[in-house]
Design a protein around this motif. Structure first.
Motif, PDB file in Angstrom:
ATOM      1  N   MET A  51       1.280  11.305  -7.715  1.00 45.74           N
ATOM      2  CA  MET A  51       0.460  11.066  -8.891  1.00 45.74           C
ATOM      3  C   MET A  51       0.325   9.565  -9.177  1.00 45.74           C
ATOM      4  O   MET A  51      -0.693   9.132  -9.683  1.00 45.74           O
ATOM      5  CB  MET A  51       1.083  11.800 -10.085  1.00 45.74           C
ATOM      6  CG  MET A  51       0.176  11.875 -11.278  1.00 45.74           C
ATOM      7  SD  MET A  51      -1.437  12.635 -11.017  1.00 45.74           S
ATOM      8  CE  MET A  51      -1.029  14.348 -11.006  1.00 45.74           C
ATOM      9  N   LEU A  52       1.356   8.817  -8.836  1.00 47.68           N
ATOM     10  CA  LEU A  52       1.299   7.367  -9.053  1.00 47.68           C
ATOM     11  C   LEU A  52       0.184   6.736  -8.211  1.00 47.68           C
ATOM     12  O   LEU A  52      -0.436   5.763  -8.628  1.00 47.68           O
ATOM     13  CB  LEU A  52       2.653   6.727  -8.723  1.00 47.68           C
ATOM     14  CG  LEU A  52       2.885   5.315  -9.243  1.00 47.68           C
ATOM     15  CD1 LEU A  52       2.705   5.252 -10.746  1.00 47.68           C
ATOM     16  CD2 LEU A  52       4.257   4.819  -8.847  1.00 47.68           C
ATOM     17  N   ASN A  53      -0.082   7.331  -7.041  1.00 48.17           N
ATOM     18  CA  ASN A  53      -1.182   6.839  -6.198  1.00 48.17           C
ATOM     19  C   ASN A  53      -2.522   6.960  -6.913  1.00 48.17           C
ATOM     20  O   ASN A  53      -3.409   6.121  -6.735  1.00 48.17           O
ATOM     21  CB  ASN A  53      -1.227   7.597  -4.867  1.00 48.17           C
ATOM     22  CG  ASN A  53      -0.073   7.223  -3.965  1.00 48.17           C
ATOM     23  OD1 ASN A  53       0.525   6.159  -4.124  1.00 48.17           O
ATOM     24  ND2 ASN A  53       0.255   8.097  -3.031  1.00 48.17           N
ATOM     25  N   LEU A  54      -2.683   8.004  -7.721  1.00 48.91           N
ATOM     26  CA  LEU A  54      -3.920   8.160  -8.485  1.00 48.91           C
ATOM     27  C   LEU A  54      -4.068   7.059  -9.534  1.00 48.91           C
ATOM     28  O   LEU A  54      -5.164   6.566  -9.770  1.00 48.91           O
ATOM     29  CB  LEU A  54      -3.950   9.529  -9.172  1.00 48.91           C
ATOM     30  CG  LEU A  54      -4.278  10.725  -8.285  1.00 48.91           C
ATOM     31  CD1 LEU A  54      -4.215  12.008  -9.077  1.00 48.91           C
ATOM     32  CD2 LEU A  54      -5.645  10.563  -7.652  1.00 48.91           C
ATOM     33  N   VAL A  55      -2.941   6.662 -10.144  1.00 51.71           N
ATOM     34  CA  VAL A  55      -2.992   5.572 -11.116  1.00 51.71           C
ATOM     35  C   VAL A  55      -3.446   4.291 -10.417  1.00 51.71           C
ATOM     36  O   VAL A  55      -4.288   3.556 -10.932  1.00 51.71           O
ATOM     37  CB  VAL A  55      -1.626   5.379 -11.801  1.00 51.71           C
ATOM     38  CG1 VAL A  55      -1.671   4.194 -12.765  1.00 51.71           C
ATOM     39  CG2 VAL A  55      -1.211   6.639 -12.546  1.00 51.71           C
ATOM     40  N   PHE A  56      -2.896   4.020  -9.232  1.00 52.70           N
ATOM     41  CA  PHE A  56      -3.321   2.841  -8.457  1.00 52.70           C
ATOM     42  C   PHE A  56      -4.815   2.915  -8.144  1.00 52.70           C
ATOM     43  O   PHE A  56      -5.543   1.932  -8.313  1.00 52.70           O
ATOM     44  CB  PHE A  56      -2.544   2.737  -7.137  1.00 52.70           C
ATOM     45  CG  PHE A  56      -1.162   2.195  -7.278  1.00 52.70           C
ATOM     46  CD1 PHE A  56      -0.950   0.867  -7.625  1.00 52.70           C
ATOM     47  CD2 PHE A  56      -0.067   2.995  -7.039  1.00 52.70           C
ATOM     48  CE1 PHE A  56       0.327   0.355  -7.757  1.00 52.70           C
ATOM     49  CE2 PHE A  56       1.217   2.496  -7.173  1.00 52.70           C
ATOM     50  CZ  PHE A  56       1.417   1.171  -7.529  1.00 52.70           C
ATOM     51  N   LEU A  57      -5.265   4.063  -7.681  1.00 52.96           N
ATOM     52  CA  LEU A  57      -6.670   4.243  -7.310  1.00 52.96           C
ATOM     53  C   LEU A  57      -7.590   4.025  -8.508  1.00 52.96           C
ATOM     54  O   LEU A  57      -8.576   3.277  -8.420  1.00 52.96           O
ATOM     55  CB  LEU A  57      -6.885   5.641  -6.722  1.00 52.96           C
ATOM     56  CG  LEU A  57      -8.330   6.009  -6.391  1.00 52.96           C
ATOM     57  CD1 LEU A  57      -8.859   5.147  -5.257  1.00 52.96           C
ATOM     58  CD2 LEU A  57      -8.445   7.474  -6.041  1.00 52.96           C
ATOM     59  N   PHE A  58      -7.274   4.653  -9.629  1.00 51.81           N
ATOM     60  CA  PHE A  58      -8.132   4.523 -10.814  1.00 51.81           C
ATOM     61  C   PHE A  58      -8.097   3.106 -11.381  1.00 51.81           C
ATOM     62  O   PHE A  58      -9.093   2.624 -11.917  1.00 51.81           O
ATOM     63  CB  PHE A  58      -7.746   5.541 -11.882  1.00 51.81           C
ATOM     64  CG  PHE A  58      -8.093   6.961 -11.507  1.00 51.81           C
ATOM     65  CD1 PHE A  58      -9.376   7.284 -11.084  1.00 51.81           C
ATOM     66  CD2 PHE A  58      -7.141   7.960 -11.559  1.00 51.81           C
ATOM     67  CE1 PHE A  58      -9.706   8.579 -10.736  1.00 51.81           C
ATOM     68  CE2 PHE A  58      -7.455   9.258 -11.209  1.00 51.81           C
ATOM     69  CZ  PHE A  58      -8.733   9.579 -10.797  1.00 51.81           C
ATOM     70  N   THR A  59      -6.959   2.437 -11.262  1.00 48.45           N
ATOM     71  CA  THR A  59      -6.875   1.054 -11.736  1.00 48.45           C
ATOM     72  C   THR A  59      -7.745   0.149 -10.875  1.00 48.45           C
ATOM     73  O   THR A  59      -8.488  -0.694 -11.389  1.00 48.45           O
ATOM     74  CB  THR A  59      -5.416   0.561 -11.735  1.00 48.45           C
ATOM     75  OG1 THR A  59      -4.647   1.420 -12.574  1.00 48.45           O
ATOM     76  CG2 THR A  59      -5.315  -0.860 -12.255  1.00 48.45           C
ATOM     77  N   ALA A  60      -7.669   0.317  -9.554  1.00 49.31           N
ATOM     78  CA  ALA A  60      -8.505  -0.492  -8.651  1.00 49.31           C
ATOM     79  C   ALA A  60      -9.985  -0.224  -8.902  1.00 49.31           C
ATOM     80  O   ALA A  60     -10.796  -1.156  -8.994  1.00 49.31           O
ATOM     81  CB  ALA A  60      -8.145  -0.192  -7.200  1.00 49.31           C
ATOM     82  N   LEU A  61     -10.345   1.044  -9.041  1.00 54.31           N
ATOM     83  CA  LEU A  61     -11.739   1.408  -9.314  1.00 54.31           C
ATOM     84  C   LEU A  61     -12.191   0.826 -10.655  1.00 54.31           C
ATOM     85  O   LEU A  61     -13.302   0.292 -10.774  1.00 54.31           O
ATOM     86  CB  LEU A  61     -11.893   2.929  -9.317  1.00 54.31           C
ATOM     87  CG  LEU A  61     -13.294   3.485  -9.536  1.00 54.31           C
ATOM     88  CD1 LEU A  61     -14.233   3.045  -8.433  1.00 54.31           C
ATOM     89  CD2 LEU A  61     -13.252   4.993  -9.632  1.00 54.31           C
ATOM     90  N   GLY A  62     -11.325   0.900 -11.657  1.00 60.03           N
ATOM     91  CA  GLY A  62     -11.663   0.350 -12.968  1.00 60.03           C
ATOM     92  C   GLY A  62     -11.856  -1.151 -12.942  1.00 60.03           C
ATOM     93  O   GLY A  62     -12.766  -1.678 -13.581  1.00 60.03           O
ATOM     94  N   LEU A  63     -11.003  -1.869 -12.192  1.00 61.63           N
ATOM     95  CA  LEU A  63     -11.146  -3.323 -12.091  1.00 61.63           C
ATOM     96  C   LEU A  63     -12.475  -3.704 -11.443  1.00 61.63           C
ATOM     97  O   LEU A  63     -13.177  -4.595 -11.912  1.00 61.63           O
ATOM     98  CB  LEU A  63      -9.979  -3.915 -11.299  1.00 61.63           C
ATOM     99  CG  LEU A  63      -8.645  -4.000 -12.035  1.00 61.63           C
ATOM    100  CD1 LEU A  63      -7.530  -4.383 -11.065  1.00 61.63           C
ATOM    101  CD2 LEU A  63      -8.719  -4.994 -13.177  1.00 61.63           C
TER     102      LEU A  63
END
Length: 193
Positions: A1-13
């Motif tokens: 699930m932490l990988n999803l946080v990384f993915l969404f953070t990168a996409l958001g940036l």
């Protein structure tokens, strides 16, 4: 699930800081200007340096008050999302640093890794912002007015078109980050019980 946080953070940036949010059309002297802007660019423009000296500050006017108000609203929304995504990035960097330190890495190595990671991300965002703004253009326009009637020292923005994809992705990424972080926190709590 932490990988999803990384993915969404990168996409958001990327959606917040690099992708264009709107297109401005306007005129400066005998030039027609079309600019693709991320929310944070404000009055500055990529194209005018090729018409005037790069250190010349061009006064900016807006054709309508509504146009200026819309830009202020875009900046407020983008600023809030930008703060959110930067905060999420900082939290992820801190969490990753703590995990590396617990795994036995030295403080200097972890600090170097964080500095390199931040520099690479900043460079990637800058390159993407430049690349995604390439559709901007400046062309000569036929003007039948006399030289005295032409605004020769003011950039006048007369039209604004919103690009909804980047703002929507930035908002969806923020909501998805919250959902993923809640799931991570619930998983952490269930492991402690």
């Amino acid at each position: 699930m932490l990988n999803l946080v990384f993915l969404f953070t990168a996409l958001g940036l990327v959606a917040t800081f690099a992708a264009p949010w709107y297109e401005l059309r306007g005129a400066f002297a005998a030039w027609r200007i079309v600019e693709w802007h991320t929310f944070w660019r404000g009055d500055s423009a990529f194209q005018l340096a090729s018409v005037v000296a790069s250190d010349y500050r061009v006064p900016v006017e807006y054709a309508t008050v509504a146009l200026q108000d819309t830009l202020r609203a875009i900046f407020a929304i983008g600023g809030a999302l930008g703060v959110w995504h930067i905060a999420a990035s900082i939290v992820l960097l801190i969490a990753g640093s703590r995990m590396r330190l617990r795994a036995g890495a030295s403080r200097s190595r972890v600090a170097l890794e964080v500095i390199v990671l931040v520099a690479v991300n900043a460079l990637a965002l800058a390159l993407l912002a430049w690349l995604l703004a390439l559709p901007s253009s400046i062309t000569t326009k036929v003007d039948f007015r006399s030289a005295g009637e032409i605004h020769t020292d003011t950039l006048i923005w007369s039209d604004l078109n919103l690009f909804p994809i980047a703002p929507v992705l930035a908002i969806v990424s923020a909501v998805a980050q919250v959902g993923a972080e809640i799931s991570v926190a619930r998983g952490f709590d269930s492991r402690q019980h």
